[in-house]
Design a protein around this motif. Structure first.
Motif, PDB file in Angstrom:
ATOM      1  N   ALA A  83     -47.056  42.003  38.707  1.00 17.59           N
ATOM      2  CA  ALA A  83     -46.418  42.958  37.789  1.00 17.59           C
ATOM      3  C   ALA A  83     -47.470  43.844  37.128  1.00 17.59           C
ATOM      4  CB  ALA A  83     -45.608  42.211  36.733  1.00 17.59           C
ATOM      5  N   ALA A  84     -48.583  43.260  36.728  1.00 14.91           N
ATOM      6  CA  ALA A  84     -49.658  44.050  36.108  1.00 14.91           C
ATOM      7  C   ALA A  84     -50.157  45.111  37.079  1.00 14.91           C
ATOM      8  CB  ALA A  84     -50.799  43.139  35.669  1.00 14.91           C
ATOM      9  N   LYS A  85     -50.346  44.734  38.339  1.00 14.30           N
ATOM     10  CA  LYS A  85     -50.827  45.679  39.353  1.00 14.30           C
ATOM     11  C   LYS A  85     -49.774  46.736  39.675  1.00 14.30           C
ATOM     12  CE  LYS A  85     -54.879  44.049  39.874  1.00 14.30           C
ATOM     13  NZ  LYS A  85     -56.035  44.868  39.517  1.00 14.30           N
ATOM     14  N   ARG A  86     -48.506  46.369  39.602  1.00 22.39           N
ATOM     15  CA  ARG A  86     -47.428  47.333  39.814  1.00 22.39           C
ATOM     16  C   ARG A  86     -47.404  48.364  38.677  1.00 22.39           C
ATOM     17  NH1 ARG A  86     -43.959  43.470  40.888  1.00 22.39           N
ATOM     18  NH2 ARG A  86     -43.111  43.436  38.809  1.00 22.39           N
ATOM     19  N   ILE A  87     -47.642  47.901  37.471  1.00 22.26           N
ATOM     20  CA  ILE A  87     -47.629  48.785  36.294  1.00 22.26           C
ATOM     21  C   ILE A  87     -48.854  49.697  36.302  1.00 22.26           C
ATOM     22  CG2 ILE A  87     -47.817  48.816  33.771  1.00 22.26           C
ATOM     23  CD1 ILE A  87     -46.100  46.162  33.872  1.00 22.26           C
ATOM     24  N   ASP A  88     -50.018  49.120  36.613  1.00 23.25           N
ATOM     25  CA  ASP A  88     -51.262  49.887  36.628  1.00 23.25           C
ATOM     26  C   ASP A  88     -52.248  49.184  37.557  1.00 23.25           C
ATOM     27  OD1 ASP A  88     -53.713  51.139  36.180  1.00 23.25           O
ATOM     28  OD2 ASP A  88     -53.532  51.114  33.997  1.00 23.25           O
ATOM     29  N   MET A  89     -52.533  49.810  38.702  1.00 17.57           N
ATOM     30  CA  MET A  89     -53.420  49.193  39.699  1.00 17.57           C
ATOM     31  C   MET A  89     -54.793  48.838  39.133  1.00 17.57           C
ATOM     32  SD  MET A  89     -52.174  48.421  42.579  1.00 17.57           S
ATOM     33  CE  MET A  89     -53.656  48.193  43.544  1.00 17.57           C
ATOM     34  N   SER A  90     -55.208  49.508  38.062  1.00 19.74           N
ATOM     35  CA  SER A  90     -56.538  49.246  37.512  1.00 19.74           C
ATOM     36  C   SER A  90     -56.566  48.084  36.520  1.00 19.74           C
ATOM     37  CB  SER A  90     -57.089  50.511  36.849  1.00 19.74           C
ATOM     38  OG  SER A  90     -56.361  50.806  35.670  1.00 19.74           O
ATOM     39  N   TYR A  91     -55.407  47.476  36.249  1.00 12.82           N
ATOM     40  CA  TYR A  91     -55.386  46.334  35.324  1.00 12.82           C
ATOM     41  C   TYR A  91     -56.266  45.208  35.846  1.00 12.82           C
ATOM     42  CZ  TYR A  91     -51.944  46.724  31.541  1.00 12.82           C
ATOM     43  OH  TYR A  91     -51.297  47.028  30.388  1.00 12.82           O
ATOM     44  N   PRO A  92     -57.296  44.819  35.096  1.00 15.59           N
ATOM     45  CA  PRO A  92     -58.036  43.633  35.509  1.00 15.59           C
ATOM     46  C   PRO A  92     -57.289  42.384  35.037  1.00 15.59           C
ATOM     47  CG  PRO A  92     -59.140  44.670  33.642  1.00 15.59           C
ATOM     48  CD  PRO A  92     -57.932  45.517  33.981  1.00 15.59           C
ATOM     49  N   VAL A  93     -57.142  41.434  35.948  1.00 19.44           N
ATOM     50  CA  VAL A  93     -56.437  40.192  35.637  1.00 19.44           C
ATOM     51  C   VAL A  93     -57.335  39.022  36.007  1.00 19.44           C
ATOM     52  CG1 VAL A  93     -54.394  38.777  36.100  1.00 19.44           C
ATOM     53  CG2 VAL A  93     -54.195  41.276  36.079  1.00 19.44           C
ATOM     54  N   ILE A  94     -57.569  38.154  35.040  1.00 24.08           N
ATOM     55  CA  ILE A  94     -58.297  36.906  35.277  1.00 24.08           C
ATOM     56  C   ILE A  94     -57.251  35.809  35.361  1.00 24.08           C
ATOM     57  CG2 ILE A  94     -59.926  35.221  34.352  1.00 24.08           C
ATOM     58  CD1 ILE A  94     -61.297  37.550  32.863  1.00 24.08           C
ATOM     59  N   VAL A  95     -57.321  35.013  36.416  1.00 23.86           N
ATOM     60  CA  VAL A  95     -56.347  33.944  36.623  1.00 23.86           C
ATOM     61  C   VAL A  95     -57.012  32.597  36.338  1.00 23.86           C
ATOM     62  CG1 VAL A  95     -54.820  32.843  38.296  1.00 23.86           C
ATOM     63  CG2 VAL A  95     -55.131  35.324  38.343  1.00 23.86           C
ATOM     64  N   ILE A  96     -56.334  31.787  35.549  1.00 22.22           N
ATOM     65  CA  ILE A  96     -56.799  30.429  35.266  1.00 22.22           C
ATOM     66  C   ILE A  96     -56.013  29.491  36.164  1.00 22.22           C
ATOM     67  CG2 ILE A  96     -56.983  28.614  33.531  1.00 22.22           C
ATOM     68  CD1 ILE A  96     -57.108  30.818  31.398  1.00 22.22           C
ATOM     69  N   THR A  97     -56.728  28.657  36.887  1.00 20.74           N
ATOM     70  CA  THR A  97     -56.045  27.773  37.824  1.00 20.74           C
ATOM     71  C   THR A  97     -56.665  26.387  37.874  1.00 20.74           C
ATOM     72  OG1 THR A  97     -55.383  27.479  40.128  1.00 20.74           O
ATOM     73  CG2 THR A  97     -57.417  28.677  39.749  1.00 20.74           C
ATOM     74  N   GLY A  98     -55.818  25.410  38.029  1.00 16.00           N
ATOM     75  CA  GLY A  98     -56.271  24.048  38.252  1.00 16.00           C
ATOM     76  C   GLY A  98     -56.371  23.749  39.736  1.00 16.00           C
ATOM     77  N   TYR A  99     -55.921  24.691  40.561  1.00 15.57           N
ATOM     78  CA  TYR A  99     -55.900  24.529  42.012  1.00 15.57           C
ATOM     79  C   TYR A  99     -56.858  25.552  42.610  1.00 15.57           C
ATOM     80  CZ  TYR A  99     -51.599  22.418  40.419  1.00 15.57           C
ATOM     81  OH  TYR A  99     -50.691  21.670  39.730  1.00 15.57           O
ATOM     82  N   HIS A 100     -58.124  25.224  42.652  1.00 17.17           N
ATOM     83  CA  HIS A 100     -59.125  26.204  43.028  1.00 17.17           C
ATOM     84  C   HIS A 100     -59.787  25.915  44.376  1.00 17.17           C
ATOM     85  CE1 HIS A 100     -60.871  22.967  40.948  1.00 17.17           C
ATOM     86  NE2 HIS A 100     -61.913  23.512  40.457  1.00 17.17           N
ATOM     87  N   SER A 101     -58.975  25.944  45.412  1.00 25.60           N
ATOM     88  CA  SER A 101     -59.495  25.838  46.772  1.00 25.60           C
ATOM     89  C   SER A 101     -59.963  27.216  47.221  1.00 25.60           C
ATOM     90  CB  SER A 101     -58.415  25.324  47.720  1.00 25.60           C
ATOM     91  OG  SER A 101     -57.403  26.300  47.882  1.00 25.60           O
ATOM     92  N   VAL A 102     -60.738  27.264  48.271  1.00 24.99           N
ATOM     93  CA  VAL A 102     -61.199  28.543  48.814  1.00 24.99           C
ATOM     94  C   VAL A 102     -59.999  29.410  49.191  1.00 24.99           C
ATOM     95  CG1 VAL A 102     -62.460  29.635  50.708  1.00 24.99           C
ATOM     96  CG2 VAL A 102     -63.404  27.604  49.589  1.00 24.99           C
TER      97      VAL A 102
END
Length: 176
Positions: A83-102
């Motif tokens: 949704a952030a990218k749909r609103i504005d492609m330049s939105y930087p988004v940091i994702v927090i995850t407990g599932y961090h596989s390659v």
């Protein structure tokens, strides 16, 4: 825990307008921790406890950065990222995850995440990652202002992959 966002103003800021950050997490303790750490760094922080509330905020307000957990009720972090990218492609988004596989990291980058943070995390990593992502955004904006027609897109429209320079920078940042 309601879906009303909380806004925390930085008490002192070295700049006239602090960067605005949206923190999205269904765990109140994580929201509070991130909000306190980022406010201490001089950022203006708004929080949401689910993806739906976050997307509503993104549609109404402009943020300099979005930090979202992946696993949440109502709408998840991937939906917030998209949704952030749909609103504005330049939105930087940091994702927090407990599932961090390659595979999951590659998927997040392909979807447009600026970076990711694996759980459990420490506050120094949060500070460094936020500063790095905001600095990259600032540098991209400066380059775009200087030569808007000469800058290459981060993602090749034909192949839907990162250009080599962008991929190399992401890889070097990750290794570093």
């Amino acid at each position: 825990m309601g879906s009303q966002p909380e806004v925390h103003q930085a008490t002192q800021s070295v700049v006239d307008q602090p960067n605005k950050i949206l923190v999205v997490d269904d765990e109140a303790i994580i929201q509070t921790l991130l909000s306190e750490v980022l406010t201490e760094e001089g950022y203006e922080v708004t929080t949401a406890d689910n993806g739906k509330a976050a997307i509503e905020l993104l549609e109404r307000s402009k943020f300099d950065l979005v930090i979202t957990d992946i696993v949440m009720p109502v709408l998840n972090g991937i939906e917030v990222l998209l949704a952030a990218k749909r609103i504005d492609m330049s939105y930087p988004v940091i994702v927090i995850t407990g599932y961090h596989s390659v595979d999951s990291v590659v998927r997040l980058v392909n979807l447009g995440a600026a970076d990711y943070i694996a759980k459990p995390f420490n506050v120094d990593l949060i500070r460094m990652t936020v500063a790095k992502v905001l600095q990259m955004r600032h540098m991209k904006a400066m380059v775009a202002e200087d030569s808007p027609t000469e800058s290459l897109p981060a993602v090749d429209g034909g192949t839907d992959t990162y250009n080599f320079s962008m991929f190399s920078n992401l890889l070097n940042n990750e290794i570093g």
